[in-house]
Motif scaffolding. Sequence first.
Motif, PDB file in Angstrom:
ATOM      1  N   THR A 193       0.839  -1.210   0.000  1.00  7.24           N
ATOM      2  CA  THR A 193       0.000   0.000   0.000  1.00  7.24           C
ATOM      3  C   THR A 193       0.865   1.248   0.000  1.00  7.24           C
ATOM      4  O   THR A 193       0.582   2.218  -0.738  1.00  7.24           O
ATOM      5  N   ARG A 194       1.917   1.223   0.817  1.00  6.29           N
ATOM      6  CA  ARG A 194       2.801   2.390   0.860  1.00  6.29           C
ATOM      7  C   ARG A 194       3.521   2.582  -0.471  1.00  6.29           C
ATOM      8  O   ARG A 194       3.744   3.725  -0.913  1.00  6.29           O
ATOM      9  N   SER A 240       1.040   4.128  -2.903  1.00  7.13           N
ATOM     10  CA  SER A 240       0.837   5.544  -2.579  1.00  7.13           C
ATOM     11  C   SER A 240       2.024   6.380  -3.027  1.00  7.13           C
ATOM     12  O   SER A 240       1.859   7.494  -3.549  1.00  7.13           O
ATOM     13  N   ARG A 276       1.981   6.946  -6.800  1.00  6.57           N
ATOM     14  CA  ARG A 276       1.031   7.947  -7.298  1.00  6.57           C
ATOM     15  C   ARG A 276       1.649   9.345  -7.301  1.00  6.57           C
ATOM     16  O   ARG A 276       1.275  10.203  -8.098  1.00  6.57           O
TER      17      ARG A 276
END
Length: 354
Positions: free
Chosen positions: A303-304, A307, A310
């Motif tokens: 997830t990190r 992120s 992005r």
Amino acid sequence: MTDVTAPDSNAPAYSVSELAFALKRTLETSYSHVRLRGELSKVTHHSNGHVYLTIKDDKSAIDGVVWKGAVRGLGVRPEHGLEVIVTGKITTYPAGSRYQIVIESMEAAGVGALLAQLERLKARLHAEGLFDAARKRPLPTMPAVVGVITSPTGAVIRDILHRIRDRWPCHVLVWPVVVQGDQAAAQVAGAIRGFNAITPGGATPRPDIIIVARGGGSVEDLWAFNDETLARTVAASEIPLISAVGHETDTTLIDFVSDRRAPTPTAAAEIATPVLGELRALVSDYDRRLNRSGARLIEDRRTRLVSAARGLPRPADLLALAQQRFDIAAGRLDAALGRNTAVHAQALLRVTAR
């Protein structure tokens, strides 16, 4: 003419020695076996092994002696102030016109006397630091060898073996001893020293932990476990030791100097050994928790990463401007090469026309 006083009697005169030894024979014949109750005082443990003392009550006193060979067989250790019942014979010491009792056996005069003696001994050992928690050794969590000191017959050894077998696969060494009577303390102390004397890694496995066990009984039945020598042997043991003497309400001297006290022999087996099934369940639970924790960690890192991705420009956007410049330069290069070729062609024609 000389006056001579007539003797009062025709009885022959004794010499001092004759009278002394006659009294000695009379006393030793008439009082060859007596039981005497009183309080001990002036107790002296001589370096030659004999014990000299005085037995008294509120009105009289009599000297006594315990010869070296009889000291070990006494039921209690002679101490000042202890009320006792002794058995022996009366004899005299002719050189000093004194009589005394030669003591063959000695026992405390009731439970109260025993407990009073025990309290004095406890106070002395406590003052020496033998009860301190800091000197107690930690128990092994997973012993490979358990040493058990108890009677080879009876419910105690069966309960311990059964409980250990149900809980933990290990080797059990049983050192048989008597657990009541005059020989009990010496045998138990010898067993403790024997287990400690086993060489680690030898043919006979050395215990990782020792259990000293006995079933319940009266104060007199358990008295062997209040022996001072036994208590000091327990304290000196290099192998961690659990005392399990009597029932939960029973307390003996070795409970204070042992590394752990168990309320019953069965409880001692439970304290000494873990439960294999519980350990397996615990390991399985740890494995599940580790897998879940690892999965959560990986998902968190994914997830990190997404992120973070992005926030970065797309590779195509980074290359677009450079691609445009490359295309322009390539187009110019192509035109320049064409013009250069034309110029050289014309020059070649001029040369050949000559």
